[in-house]
Scaffold this motif. Structure first.
Motif, PDB file in Angstrom:
ATOM      1  N   GLY A 339       0.840  -1.192   0.000  1.00 14.63           N
ATOM      2  CA  GLY A 339       0.000   0.000   0.000  1.00 14.63           C
ATOM      3  C   GLY A 339       0.874   1.239   0.000  1.00 14.63           C
ATOM      4  O   GLY A 339       2.067   1.173   0.308  1.00 14.63           O
ATOM      5  N   ALA A 340       0.289   2.353  -0.359  1.00 16.14           N
ATOM      6  CA  ALA A 340       1.055   3.597  -0.406  1.00 16.14           C
ATOM      7  C   ALA A 340       0.129   4.789  -0.194  1.00 16.14           C
ATOM      8  O   ALA A 340      -0.988   4.816  -0.711  1.00 16.14           O
ATOM      9  CB  ALA A 340       1.775   3.737  -1.756  1.00 16.14           C
ATOM     10  N   PHE A 341       0.620   5.747   0.580  1.00 13.71           N
ATOM     11  CA  PHE A 341      -0.051   7.035   0.778  1.00 13.71           C
ATOM     12  C   PHE A 341      -1.477   6.864   1.293  1.00 13.71           C
ATOM     13  O   PHE A 341      -2.441   7.397   0.732  1.00 13.71           O
ATOM     14  CB  PHE A 341      -0.017   7.869  -0.501  1.00 13.71           C
ATOM     15  N   GLY A 342      -1.583   6.099   2.387  1.00 12.19           N
ATOM     16  CA  GLY A 342      -2.865   6.007   3.062  1.00 12.19           C
ATOM     17  C   GLY A 342      -3.297   7.345   3.627  1.00 12.19           C
ATOM     18  O   GLY A 342      -4.479   7.565   3.896  1.00 12.19           O
ATOM     19  N   SER A 343      -2.347   8.243   3.817  1.00 14.27           N
ATOM     20  CA  SER A 343      -2.664   9.616   4.210  1.00 14.27           C
ATOM     21  C   SER A 343      -1.806  10.560   3.380  1.00 14.27           C
ATOM     22  O   SER A 343      -0.705  10.211   2.960  1.00 14.27           O
ATOM     23  CB  SER A 343      -2.387   9.832   5.705  1.00 14.27           C
ATOM     24  N   VAL A 344      -2.343  11.727   3.139  1.00 11.51           N
ATOM     25  CA  VAL A 344      -1.662  12.729   2.313  1.00 11.51           C
ATOM     26  C   VAL A 344      -1.370  13.945   3.173  1.00 11.51           C
ATOM     27  O   VAL A 344      -2.276  14.505   3.806  1.00 11.51           O
ATOM     28  CB  VAL A 344      -2.533  13.136   1.103  1.00 11.51           C
ATOM     29  N   THR A 345      -0.105  14.350   3.218  1.00 12.60           N
ATOM     30  CA  THR A 345       0.249  15.550   3.966  1.00 12.60           C
ATOM     31  C   THR A 345      -0.197  16.788   3.183  1.00 12.60           C
ATOM     32  O   THR A 345      -0.087  16.829   1.956  1.00 12.60           O
ATOM     33  CB  THR A 345       1.761  15.613   4.226  1.00 12.60           C
ATOM     34  N   ARG A 346      -0.681  17.771   3.906  1.00 16.97           N
ATOM     35  CA  ARG A 346      -1.205  18.985   3.260  1.00 16.97           C
ATOM     36  C   ARG A 346      -0.142  20.070   3.112  1.00 16.97           C
ATOM     37  O   ARG A 346      -0.264  20.946   2.253  1.00 16.97           O
ATOM     38  CB  ARG A 346      -2.369  19.552   4.082  1.00 16.97           C
ATOM     39  N   VAL A 347       0.852  20.029   3.972  1.00 12.20           N
ATOM     40  CA  VAL A 347       1.900  21.063   3.963  1.00 12.20           C
ATOM     41  C   VAL A 347       3.254  20.370   3.893  1.00 12.20           C
ATOM     42  O   VAL A 347       3.465  19.338   4.536  1.00 12.20           O
ATOM     43  CB  VAL A 347       1.823  21.944   5.222  1.00 12.20           C
ATOM     44  N   ARG A 348       4.159  20.915   3.102  1.00 12.91           N
ATOM     45  CA  ARG A 348       5.493  20.340   2.979  1.00 12.91           C
ATOM     46  C   ARG A 348       6.465  21.033   3.920  1.00 12.91           C
ATOM     47  O   ARG A 348       6.597  22.255   3.910  1.00 12.91           O
ATOM     48  CB  ARG A 348       6.009  20.466   1.553  1.00 12.91           C
TER      49      ARG A 348
END
Length: 481
Positions: A339-348
């Motif tokens: 699996g990959a990117f079960g969550s996405v960060t909003r800010v880098r």
């Protein structure tokens, strides 16, 4: 009993492609060992492997290096693995007898397994287990002068199904941004290792981002079932996956994850699209399509039973509500969950390391090979190669706990001018003498707008957030550091 059901001659071209691309993935892995292992895990590396080997039994971490370890021996194994990978890529293993061809692929698997099992945090990525599982299955495919066993083809398709369907499920369960189709408003900018086109993808119109997410859901949640359908449906499903993975390769750097997924997709293709592949030309004078001996058939049957039994754990994980991704349920890395990117960060956020000389009050930034740093530098194309330190720095920016035990060691290496560790970097601002002080800062990064890009030439815009490690000198470093 007739064994006609056991063979799949129409998948001989697929085997040709799968084994060569898989050999290329192995080559990338062993090249990383040669270039990075001593600095990351060597005797004087950031997290020395000898300490781990002394504390860990063979049963808990199967590895050749329990018998003998030295940095030179590990690098030598890397070169040997790279040589075998090149031979497999060039098709030289296809001219070998069945047992010898299998031995080459088995040695590749054992070598890489030995490295992964002592690699700890540096080798904790899902594509390490994916390469090992695919590589183990490839042992039983047989060289070009034998008939491909249909059971191994099905096991490769089953592996691809778990990769794609697992990734699709973890997205739908893990982050509402995937469900409301807004994930790609952020992902291209905040992904671990942006590529040269990531900024272009980020600035695509919002509606197109939603189409991308919908296409991703279709590819990962619907298309995988087509792998087990009659032809040409299976080939069509494979083509859709290959196109999607190609899109991902253009939009970011994910080591060999996309390449090996494409590799597995070819296993679902018969001669409908791959009939042009000259598999017979590789073994002049040999009897193409020879049935393998009984011992090989028995080995394939045993492999199939083993994988069916081991698949209980990833299937349970897929069906369970508390799904995890990229988990190995055994130390041989077989029948894993992906699996990959079960969550996405909003800010880098980015970690920036800076040094200052004894006679200079100005701070100078260390440059990394792949991760964002200098705002005017365009993100390079790195994949299918894997920059392990750069990837871990992305995790540190999310949570400094990921750097526990090695980030401070990296700072010490800069203060001591340890060239082996500093070779992991692209730019050392102190080529002649080490800095007097080093500090670690956290910045917020975002892609520049088209207007900002035209006016300043900047690829990124960054603002300081905090200081992770305040300025420290060698005098303040304890001997244990």
């Amino acid at each position: 009993m007739s064994w006609d059901w056991f063979w799949a001659p129409e998948y001989a071209p697929a085997r040709f492609v799968v084994r060569r691309l898989l050999a290329l993935c192995y080559a990338m892995g062993f090249l990383c060992v040669i270039n990075q292992f001593p600095a990351l895990l060597g005797t004087n590396g950031l997290t020395p492997a000898p300490r781990f080997l002394r504390a860990m039994s063979f049963r808990r971490a199967p590895s050749l290096f329990h018998a003998h370890y030295s940095d030179r021996f590990v690098v030598g194994c890397g070169w040997f693995g790279l040589l075998l990978s090149a031979a497999a890529f060039l098709g030289l293993t296809d001219s070998l007898p069945l047992w010898a061809s299998m031995a080459v692929w088995f040695v590749l698997w054992v070598l890489y397994l030995s490295i992964v099992n002592i690699g700890r945090i540096w080798y904790s990525f899902g594509w390490e287990s994916l390469l090992l599982e695919a590589g183990f299955l490839a042992v039983f495919l047989g060289p070009a002068h034998t008939e491909p066993p249909v059971l191994v083809i099905w096991l490769l398709c089953w592996l691809l199904f778990r990769v794609e369907f697992g990734a699709g499920l973890i997205k739908m369960r893990g982050d509402p941004a995937w469900r409301n189709l807004t994930a790609l408003h952020h992902h291209h900018e905040t992904q671990p290792m942006p590529g040269p086109l990531s900024r272009v993808f980020h600035h695509l119109p919002g509606p197109l981002h939603r189409v991308e997410v919908l296409a991703n859901h279709f590819t990962q949640l619907v298309v995988p079932f087509g792998l087990f359908a009659p032809q040409p449906v299976a080939t069509t499903a494979a083509v859709i996956m290959i196109v999607t993975q190609g899109w991902l390769m253009l939009s970011g750097n994910f080591a060999w994850l996309n390449l090996i997924t494409i590799t597995l997709a070819f296993a679902a293709m018969d001669t409908t699209l791959l009939g042009w592949v000259p598999v017979g030309a590789l073994t002049p004078g040999s009897a193409a399509g020879t049935a393998t001996p009984l011992w090989h058939r028995a080995a394939v049957l045993a492999l199939t039973v083993l994988m069916v039994v081991l698949s209980y754990w990833p299937v349970r994980n897929l069906l369970g509500r508390a799904q995890v991704m990229n988990r190995s349920f055994n130390k041989l890395h077989l029948a894993n969950t992906y699996g990959a990117f079960g969550s996405v960060t909003r800010v880098r956020f980015e970690v920036v390391l800076e040094g200052r000389g004894a006679e200079d009050e100005q701070w100078y930034e260390y440059g990394f090979r792949g991760k964002p740093g200098e705002v005017t530098r365009r993100s390079p194309q790195v994949a299918p190669y894997h920059l392990r330190l750069d990837w871990l720095m992305w995790f540190v920016a999310i949570s400094p706990s990921y750097g526990r035990g090695w980030l401070e060691r990296l700072v010490v290496a800069m203060l001591r001018d340890e060239r082996r560790i500093l070779s992991l970097l692209r730019h050392n601002p102190f080529p002649h003498a080490p800095p007097r002080h080093v500090r670690v800062r956290l910045f917020r990064y975002r892609f520049s707008t088209p207007t900002e890009r035209r006016e300043s030439g900047a690829w990124w815009v960054r603002t300081p957030v905090s200081e992770l490690i305040p300025a420290v000198s060698l005098d303040e470093v304890t001997p244990d550091d």
